[in-house]
Design a protein around this motif. Structure first.
Motif, PDB file in Angstrom:
ATOM      1  N   CYS A  79      20.472  -8.628  -2.099  1.00 24.62           N
ATOM      2  CA  CYS A  79      19.768  -8.178  -0.900  1.00 24.62           C
ATOM      3  C   CYS A  79      18.365  -7.737  -1.308  1.00 24.62           C
ATOM      4  O   CYS A  79      18.041  -7.666  -2.494  1.00 24.62           O
ATOM      5  CB  CYS A  79      20.518  -7.028  -0.223  1.00 24.62           C
ATOM      6  N   LEU A  80      17.535  -7.455  -0.309  1.00 23.83           N
ATOM      7  CA  LEU A  80      16.202  -6.904  -0.544  1.00 23.83           C
ATOM      8  C   LEU A  80      16.176  -5.469  -0.043  1.00 23.83           C
ATOM      9  O   LEU A  80      16.654  -5.182   1.058  1.00 23.83           O
ATOM     10  CB  LEU A  80      15.136  -7.722   0.180  1.00 23.83           C
ATOM     11  N   ILE A  81      15.630  -4.577  -0.842  1.00 23.03           N
ATOM     12  CA  ILE A  81      15.494  -3.171  -0.457  1.00 23.03           C
ATOM     13  C   ILE A  81      14.009  -2.841  -0.431  1.00 23.03           C
ATOM     14  O   ILE A  81      13.303  -3.032  -1.422  1.00 23.03           O
ATOM     15  CB  ILE A  81      16.220  -2.246  -1.448  1.00 23.03           C
ATOM     16  N   LYS A  82      13.539  -2.371   0.713  1.00 21.64           N
ATOM     17  CA  LYS A  82      12.141  -1.986   0.844  1.00 21.64           C
ATOM     18  C   LYS A  82      12.051  -0.478   1.009  1.00 21.64           C
ATOM     19  O   LYS A  82      12.675   0.090   1.905  1.00 21.64           O
ATOM     20  CB  LYS A  82      11.488  -2.684   2.042  1.00 21.64           C
ATOM     21  N   ARG A  83      11.291   0.166   0.143  1.00 25.35           N
ATOM     22  CA  ARG A  83      11.069   1.613   0.216  1.00 25.35           C
ATOM     23  C   ARG A  83       9.689   1.868   0.800  1.00 25.35           C
ATOM     24  O   ARG A  83       8.695   1.321   0.338  1.00 25.35           O
ATOM     25  CB  ARG A  83      11.171   2.236  -1.174  1.00 25.35           C
ATOM     26  N   PHE A  84       9.658   2.706   1.824  1.00 21.14           N
ATOM     27  CA  PHE A  84       8.399   3.035   2.483  1.00 21.14           C
ATOM     28  C   PHE A  84       8.162   4.531   2.381  1.00 21.14           C
ATOM     29  O   PHE A  84       9.059   5.338   2.662  1.00 21.14           O
ATOM     30  CB  PHE A  84       8.431   2.606   3.954  1.00 21.14           C
ATOM     31  N   ARG A 128       0.823  -1.207   0.000  1.00 27.04           N
ATOM     32  CA  ARG A 128       0.000   0.000   0.000  1.00 27.04           C
ATOM     33  C   ARG A 128       0.860   1.260   0.000  1.00 27.04           C
ATOM     34  O   ARG A 128       0.611   2.188  -0.762  1.00 27.04           O
ATOM     35  CB  ARG A 128      -0.931  -0.006   1.214  1.00 27.04           C
ATOM     36  N   ASN A 129       1.866   1.299   0.874  1.00 26.69           N
ATOM     37  CA  ASN A 129       2.749   2.464   0.944  1.00 26.69           C
ATOM     38  C   ASN A 129       4.206   2.093   0.715  1.00 26.69           C
ATOM     39  O   ASN A 129       5.101   2.843   1.091  1.00 26.69           O
ATOM     40  CB  ASN A 129       2.632   3.132   2.324  1.00 26.69           C
ATOM     41  N   SER A 130       4.429   0.929   0.121  1.00 27.73           N
ATOM     42  CA  SER A 130       5.807   0.459   0.013  1.00 27.73           C
ATOM     43  C   SER A 130       6.044  -0.245  -1.311  1.00 27.73           C
ATOM     44  O   SER A 130       5.100  -0.613  -2.027  1.00 27.73           O
ATOM     45  CB  SER A 130       6.120  -0.504   1.168  1.00 27.73           C
ATOM     46  N   ARG A 131       7.319  -0.415  -1.616  1.00 25.35           N
ATOM     47  CA  ARG A 131       7.721  -1.195  -2.782  1.00 25.35           C
ATOM     48  C   ARG A 131       9.014  -1.916  -2.439  1.00 25.35           C
ATOM     49  O   ARG A 131       9.892  -1.336  -1.796  1.00 25.35           O
ATOM     50  CB  ARG A 131       7.913  -0.302  -4.008  1.00 25.35           C
ATOM     51  N   THR A 132       9.119  -3.173  -2.868  1.00 27.47           N
ATOM     52  CA  THR A 132      10.292  -3.993  -2.560  1.00 27.47           C
ATOM     53  C   THR A 132      11.066  -4.269  -3.838  1.00 27.47           C
ATOM     54  O   THR A 132      10.481  -4.555  -4.887  1.00 27.47           O
ATOM     55  CB  THR A 132       9.871  -5.312  -1.905  1.00 27.47           C
ATOM     56  N   PHE A 133      12.401  -4.182  -3.723  1.00 27.70           N
ATOM     57  CA  PHE A 133      13.290  -4.370  -4.865  1.00 27.70           C
ATOM     58  C   PHE A 133      14.303  -5.465  -4.553  1.00 27.70           C
ATOM     59  O   PHE A 133      14.730  -5.616  -3.396  1.00 27.70           O
ATOM     60  CB  PHE A 133      14.064  -3.086  -5.181  1.00 27.70           C
ATOM     61  N   LEU A 134      14.679  -6.214  -5.581  1.00 29.14           N
ATOM     62  CA  LEU A 134      15.867  -7.035  -5.464  1.00 29.14           C
ATOM     63  C   LEU A 134      17.060  -6.114  -5.664  1.00 29.14           C
ATOM     64  O   LEU A 134      17.095  -5.332  -6.626  1.00 29.14           O
ATOM     65  CB  LEU A 134      15.875  -8.153  -6.508  1.00 29.14           C
ATOM     66  N   GLY A 135      18.007  -6.176  -4.749  1.00 30.82           N
ATOM     67  CA  GLY A 135      19.160  -5.286  -4.832  1.00 30.82           C
ATOM     68  C   GLY A 135      20.454  -6.045  -4.705  1.00 30.82           C
ATOM     69  O   GLY A 135      20.488  -7.283  -4.661  1.00 30.82           O
ATOM     70  N   ARG A 136      21.547  -5.295  -4.648  1.00 27.48           N
ATOM     71  CA  ARG A 136      22.856  -5.909  -4.454  1.00 27.48           C
ATOM     72  C   ARG A 136      23.753  -4.978  -3.659  1.00 27.48           C
ATOM     73  O   ARG A 136      23.564  -3.763  -3.649  1.00 27.48           O
ATOM     74  CB  ARG A 136      23.515  -6.230  -5.800  1.00 27.48           C
ATOM     75  N   ASP A 137      24.688  -5.612  -2.994  1.00 26.63           N
ATOM     76  CA  ASP A 137      25.666  -4.898  -2.182  1.00 26.63           C
ATOM     77  C   ASP A 137      26.936  -4.764  -3.000  1.00 26.63           C
ATOM     78  O   ASP A 137      27.577  -5.755  -3.350  1.00 26.63           O
ATOM     79  CB  ASP A 137      25.929  -5.682  -0.898  1.00 26.63           C
ATOM     80  N   ARG A 138      27.316  -3.533  -3.318  1.00 29.02           N
ATOM     81  CA  ARG A 138      28.470  -3.273  -4.174  1.00 29.02           C
ATOM     82  C   ARG A 138      29.807  -3.516  -3.472  1.00 29.02           C
ATOM     83  O   ARG A 138      30.847  -3.503  -4.101  1.00 29.02           O
ATOM     84  CB  ARG A 138      28.435  -1.828  -4.678  1.00 29.02           C
ATOM     85  N   THR A 139      29.776  -3.716  -2.140  1.00 26.35           N
ATOM     86  CA  THR A 139      31.040  -3.836  -1.411  1.00 26.35           C
ATOM     87  C   THR A 139      31.487  -5.284  -1.236  1.00 26.35           C
ATOM     88  O   THR A 139      32.528  -5.528  -0.632  1.00 26.35           O
ATOM     89  CB  THR A 139      30.921  -3.187  -0.019  1.00 26.35           C
ATOM     90  N   THR A 140      30.708  -6.248  -1.731  1.00 30.17           N
ATOM     91  CA  THR A 140      31.087  -7.647  -1.530  1.00 30.17           C
ATOM     92  C   THR A 140      30.733  -8.477  -2.746  1.00 30.17           C
ATOM     93  O   THR A 140      29.796  -8.167  -3.488  1.00 30.17           O
ATOM     94  CB  THR A 140      30.381  -8.232  -0.287  1.00 30.17           C
ATOM     95  N   LEU A 141      31.492  -9.538  -2.944  1.00 26.19           N
ATOM     96  CA  LEU A 141      31.193 -10.511  -3.985  1.00 26.19           C
ATOM     97  C   LEU A 141      30.571 -11.767  -3.398  1.00 26.19           C
ATOM     98  O   LEU A 141      30.135 -12.649  -4.127  1.00 26.19           O
ATOM     99  CB  LEU A 141      32.483 -10.882  -4.744  1.00 26.19           C
TER     100      LEU A 141
END
Length: 458
Positions: free
Chosen positions: A62-67, A44-57
């Motif tokens: 990772c998961l990024i949730k925007r609220f 309703r007030n959020s969106r979830t993204f598949l993400g990545r951490d640039r500092t590690t291989l």
């Protein structure tokens, strides 16, 4: 492609290795390390993204949730934002258990809130049942309970109700033997004085307990939902097909009559519609299953709980140049390289009260007034701003400029005079109330690197 996290960006796709959105100019990384690849879910007030951490291989996904806090007024929006901060704090506690994904970071940017969590690749209970090709046996249900109950015990011991226990929220990571509990976005931290007051109804209809439908979820509500999952796995039928709504009871014994009697009694106790008839605590349930040390958790946990330090940590988008407290209003001041001052609550630093934009370039030093809600910012290029809180608004004015950069400032102990040092070893005394220079003198040839408060008499 990198996906811009700005909710107002009309063209969020960006080429690899870009650090700023080519359409809206937003910084693409959170904390200069986490970036979104593509959206995978919307609330309703959020969106979830598949993400990545640039500092590690190693396990970079990772998961990024925007609220996005909502509300008709600024106060209502801040109330919503504070609820999300409380959720993040509860997530930090929850992720101490080795079968709950780690909370990797929390960020705030332009009225948007972001949390970053560990990503788990693997099948959930829904897919597992489908791939299995048949229902669970009594032994498999017992193994599932012994694996999952310590996770619920961890949450309940920290006064957290999950409120959305369902098959799709139990996931088994690839090449691991334990079931992990995911999607804690519906969980509810309880205050010490909580007595089951009605609240928002959340959860999945097939698995939700009757009292939770009334907005009064309890710890027993999670037990009910886990029991319903067990009935579904035992019979292979959906919960709506197992519940007799006319008589208000579950009809599953005739479908699987060979279930061990002790297990059948436990399952019946987990799914009683009335809370007073239901098994009320995870500890009681674990004891009924003969699990060792139910008050301390299962000995079969894959690893010891992670250490938790109860301090707030936050990664800021800009480098922090100086931090100081403003005792007169119990505030914390942060001077950043972005040319801003963040005013935060001293007792709860995760709460940002306001952000002030400086007019002077290249700020370097920050000094609070000892008695009144006022502070001074000095610039490398030779200027000072005085910020004072008048009723509920911050007002800014400039002091007389000097020709060299200011390296240090300090108020006298009575708060009447401001003393500043510069790169040339000079000291300047201001009557800050009148914005006038009292005197300037030089006794050093090196930059002034530190000043101590003193009592000044003219």
């Amino acid at each position: 492609m990198i996906h811009c996290l700005n909710p107002n960006c009309t063209q969020p796709g960006n080429p690899e290795n870009h650090r700023f959105c080519q359409n809206c100019g937003w910084r693409l990384r959170l904390g200069d390390r986490y970036e979104a690849l593509y959206p995978i879910g919307t609330g309703r007030n959020s969106r979830t993204f598949l993400g990545r951490d640039r500092t590690t291989l190693v396990k970079p996904q990772c998961l990024i949730k925007r609220f996005t806090p909502t509300g008709a007024t600024r106060l209502a929006q801040e109330t919503t934002a504070e609820k999300f901060r409380n959720l993040v704090s509860a997530l930090a506690i929850s992720s101490q258990h080795p079968q709950i994904p780690d909370l990797l970071g929390y960020f705030e940017r332009e009225q948007q809130q972001f949390l970053v969590q560990q990503f788990l690749a693997g099948s959930d209970l829904v897919q597992f049942l489908k791939d299995k090709g048949g229902p669970f046996s009594s032994e498999e249900i017992l193994a599932l309970l012994r694996d999952t109950l310590p996770v619920l015990q961890h949450l309940h011991r920290h006064r957290i109700i999950h409120r959305d226990i369902k098959p799709s929220n139990w996931r088994r990571p690839t090449n691991q033997g334990h079931w992990w509990l995911v999607d804690l976005g519906a969980m509810k931290p309880l205050a010490a004085t909580h007595r089951g007051q009605p609240g928002t109804v959340v959860g999945s209809a097939e698995y939700i307990a009757p009292e939770q439908l009334r907005g009064a979820a309890t710890f027993a509500s999670d037990i009910y939902s886990l029991g319903v999952i067990c009935l579904q796995l035992l019979t292979g039928l959906r919960p709506f097909d197992l519940f007799d709504s006319v008589h208000g009871c579950w009809r599953w014994h005739s479908i699987v009559p060979d279930v061990d009697k002790p297990l059948a009694l436990i399952l019946d106790g987990m799914v009683q519609p009335a809370v007073s008839d239901r098994i009320g605590s995870v500890e009681t349930l674990m004891a009924a299953l003969g699990m060792a040390n139910p008050s301390l958790g299962s000995a079969s946990s894959p690893q010891p709980p992670k250490k938790w330090t109860p301090h707030w940590e936050e990664t800021f988008e800009s480098q922090i140049l100086a931090v100081t407290s403003l005792p007169s209003i119990d505030a914390l001041l942060l001077l950043t390289t972005a040319g801003t001052i963040e005013v935060r609550a001293l007792a709860k630093p995760q709460t940002c009260l306001t952000i002030l934009t400086l007019e002077i370039p290249d700020p370097l030093t920050l000094v609070p007034h000892p008695h009144v809600p006022l502070f001074v910012v000095g610039s490398r290029q030779g200027g000072c701003e005085v910020w004072s809180l008048v009723q509920t608004r911050w007002q800014c004015r400039s002091l007389s400029d000097i020709s060299h950069g200011i390296t240090q400032c300090v108020f006298t102990s009575d708060g009447e005079t401001l003393i500043g040092g510069d790169h040339q070893g000079r000291l300047c005394l201001w009557d800050w109330a009148k914005s006038k220079v009292k005197t300037v003198w030089q006794e050093h040839t090196s930059p002034i690197t530190a000043l101590e408060s003193l009592s000044w008499r003219s």
